[in-house]
Write a protein that holds these residues in place. Structure first.
Motif, PDB file in Angstrom:
ATOM      1  N   ARG A 205      -3.507   2.933  -3.204  1.00 19.98           N
ATOM      2  CA  ARG A 205      -2.874   4.224  -2.981  1.00 19.98           C
ATOM      3  C   ARG A 205      -3.846   5.098  -2.195  1.00 19.98           C
ATOM      4  NH1 ARG A 205      -1.997   7.211  -7.091  1.00 19.98           N
ATOM      5  NH2 ARG A 205       0.122   7.934  -6.722  1.00 19.98           N
TER       6      ARG A 205
ATOM      7  N   ARG B  84       0.850  -1.184   0.000  1.00 17.58           N
ATOM      8  CA  ARG B  84       0.000   0.000   0.000  1.00 17.58           C
ATOM      9  C   ARG B  84       0.889   1.239   0.000  1.00 17.58           C
ATOM     10  NH1 ARG B  84      -3.321  -0.941   4.379  1.00 17.58           N
ATOM     11  NH2 ARG B  84      -2.248   0.381   5.889  1.00 17.58           N
TER      12      ARG B  84
ATOM     13  N   ASP C 132      -6.213   7.722  -3.652  1.00 17.28           N
ATOM     14  CA  ASP C 132      -7.448   7.274  -4.310  1.00 17.28           C
ATOM     15  C   ASP C 132      -8.562   6.982  -3.306  1.00 17.28           C
ATOM     16  OD1 ASP C 132      -6.127   7.347  -6.790  1.00 17.28           O
ATOM     17  OD2 ASP C 132      -5.409   5.282  -6.560  1.00 17.28           O
TER      18      ASP C 132
ATOM     19  N   GLU D 248       0.300  -8.472  -4.404  1.00 22.58           N
ATOM     20  CA  GLU D 248      -0.895  -8.515  -5.229  1.00 22.58           C
ATOM     21  C   GLU D 248      -1.144  -7.162  -5.898  1.00 22.58           C
ATOM     22  OE1 GLU D 248      -4.272  -9.928  -3.093  1.00 22.58           O
ATOM     23  OE2 GLU D 248      -3.268 -11.762  -2.422  1.00 22.58           O
ATOM     24  N   MET D 249      -1.722  -7.225  -7.067  1.00 19.51           N
ATOM     25  CA  MET D 249      -2.095  -6.017  -7.800  1.00 19.51           C
ATOM     26  C   MET D 249      -3.613  -5.903  -7.841  1.00 19.51           C
ATOM     27  SD  MET D 249       0.757  -4.598  -8.637  1.00 19.51           S
ATOM     28  CE  MET D 249       0.352  -3.470  -9.967  1.00 19.51           C
ATOM     29  N   PRO D 250      -4.163  -4.689  -7.938  1.00 19.51           N
ATOM     30  CA  PRO D 250      -3.452  -3.417  -7.993  1.00 19.51           C
ATOM     31  C   PRO D 250      -3.001  -2.966  -6.612  1.00 19.51           C
ATOM     32  CG  PRO D 250      -5.801  -3.019  -8.070  1.00 19.51           C
ATOM     33  CD  PRO D 250      -5.628  -4.509  -8.082  1.00 19.51           C
ATOM     34  N   VAL D 251      -2.014  -2.090  -6.594  1.00 19.58           N
ATOM     35  CA  VAL D 251      -1.531  -1.527  -5.336  1.00 19.58           C
ATOM     36  C   VAL D 251      -2.517  -0.454  -4.861  1.00 19.58           C
ATOM     37  CG1 VAL D 251       0.299  -0.130  -4.296  1.00 19.58           C
ATOM     38  CG2 VAL D 251       0.878  -1.995  -5.860  1.00 19.58           C
TER      39      VAL D 251
ATOM     40  N   TYR E 133       8.916   0.732  -5.675  1.00 16.43           N
ATOM     41  CA  TYR E 133       8.674  -0.475  -6.460  1.00 16.43           C
ATOM     42  C   TYR E 133       9.983  -1.133  -6.878  1.00 16.43           C
ATOM     43  CZ  TYR E 133       3.983   1.577  -6.860  1.00 16.43           C
ATOM     44  OH  TYR E 133       2.745   2.113  -6.591  1.00 16.43           O
TER      45      TYR E 133
ATOM     46  N   GLN F  93      -8.632  -3.752   3.130  1.00 14.75           N
ATOM     47  CA  GLN F  93      -7.782  -4.757   2.494  1.00 14.75           C
ATOM     48  C   GLN F  93      -7.835  -6.109   3.207  1.00 14.75           C
ATOM     49  OE1 GLN F  93      -3.953  -2.343   2.162  1.00 14.75           O
ATOM     50  NE2 GLN F  93      -4.194  -3.025   0.043  1.00 14.75           N
TER      51      GLN F  93
END
Length: 300
Positions: free
Chosen positions: A74, A40, A77, A69-72, A58, A223
């Protein structure tokens, strides 16, 4: 229940050996338990967060051999989620606007009648100067923007303790690592102590929506993080996070606080300490195995 850990750096400077230790440990623990490791990016402070530092995060983590895991997620957002939580707390009259400057707080906290300045996990314990300045019920007024919002810790203690069997009964969280004073296992605190040992913390700042304490609690819940791995310097903040989890009816994960990586003088590493930056070791030819050895983790 799945075993989920995370690493949540802020893109405000280079990652150092302390970050490497925390990220590797969280990754190792997830793998050991057949769980998930998440990344995160805590970029809620847009003034200090820089894209170049995020890119380097990264690069450093990939070089260390970590996979996530994706997506990270942020934090930039996630502002609508932070606002919604703040609105909930505001409507319950648990927040109040504060116009005090740092100098105001220091002067008030060090006034002769207050005695010696008291410190908590968020710095100087706020003396409550603005706590009773709002007379209109919050349910009748909109939450203000562009002003600091503080959590009324007195009301918080009452609300998180209202389901206890007796006054003075403790609130618990599970520590699987070790606190700075050797705390481990089922760890307790008294809600009534939050006002004097923590104080009315800021949950949203004048310059940006939200705060570390609010965002980390909401993000961990979203999460599905079950085990929070972080340094012992954040152990005392856990009481704040557990209190917020109870107020917002969120699950409380288990906490694993680890020892801090320090410099040769015993000082905790900071992002300004470029001598211990992961990128510097990379440029000098160190390997990921060398980094694991430097921070005292077993080799894979």
């Amino acid at each position: 229940m799945p075993y989920v850990t995370r690493f949540a750096p802020s893109p405000t400077g280079p990652l150092h050996l302390g970050h490497a230790y925390s990220a590797l440990l969280a990754h190792d623990m997830a793998q050991e338990h057949g769980g998930r490791f998440l990344l995160r990016i805590e970029d809620i402070d847009r003034e200090r967060s820089k894209p170049e530092w995020e890119d380097q995060i990264y690069q450093d983590l990939e070089w260390l051999g970590l996979q996530w895991e994706m997506p990270v997620m942020r934090q930039s957002d996630r502002l609508p989620a932070y606002r919604a939580a703040l609105e909930t707390l505001w409507q319950r009259s648990l927040l109040y606007p504060c116009t005090c400057t740092r100098r105001d707080i220091l002067d008030s906290a060090s006034a002769p009648q207050e005695g010696a300045v008291q410190y908590g996990p968020d710095g100087i314990i706020y003396p409550g100067t603005c706590r009773h300045r709002t007379g209109t019920p919050h349910s009748l007024t909109p939450m203000p923007d562009n002003v600091a919002l503080r959590l009324d810790m007195d009301l918080t203690a009452i609300q998180i303790g209202e389901h206890r069997v007796s006054e003075g009964e403790s609130v618990y969280f599970r520590e699987t690592g070790e606190g700075p004073n050797g705390e481990t296992g089922l760890t307790a605190f008294h809600p009534e102590d939050l006002l004097t040992t923590v104080g009315d913390i800021v949950l949203s700042r004048k310059t940006f929506l939200g705060s570390y304490h609010l965002s980390v609690v909401l993000d961990d819940a979203t999460q599905g993080v079950t085990h929070v791995v972080r340094g012992q310097d954040l152990f005392e903040a856990t009481r704040i996070h557990v209190a917020l989890q109870r107020l917002l009816k969120l699950p409380t994960p288990e906490y694993h606080h680890h020892a801090l990586i320090r410099d040769d003088n015993g000082k905790r590493l900071a992002k300004r300490d470029d001598a211990k930056a992961i990128r510097k070791f990379r440029e000098e030819g160190a390997s990921p195995t060398d980094i694991r050895a430097m921070v005292g983790l077993p080799l894979c």
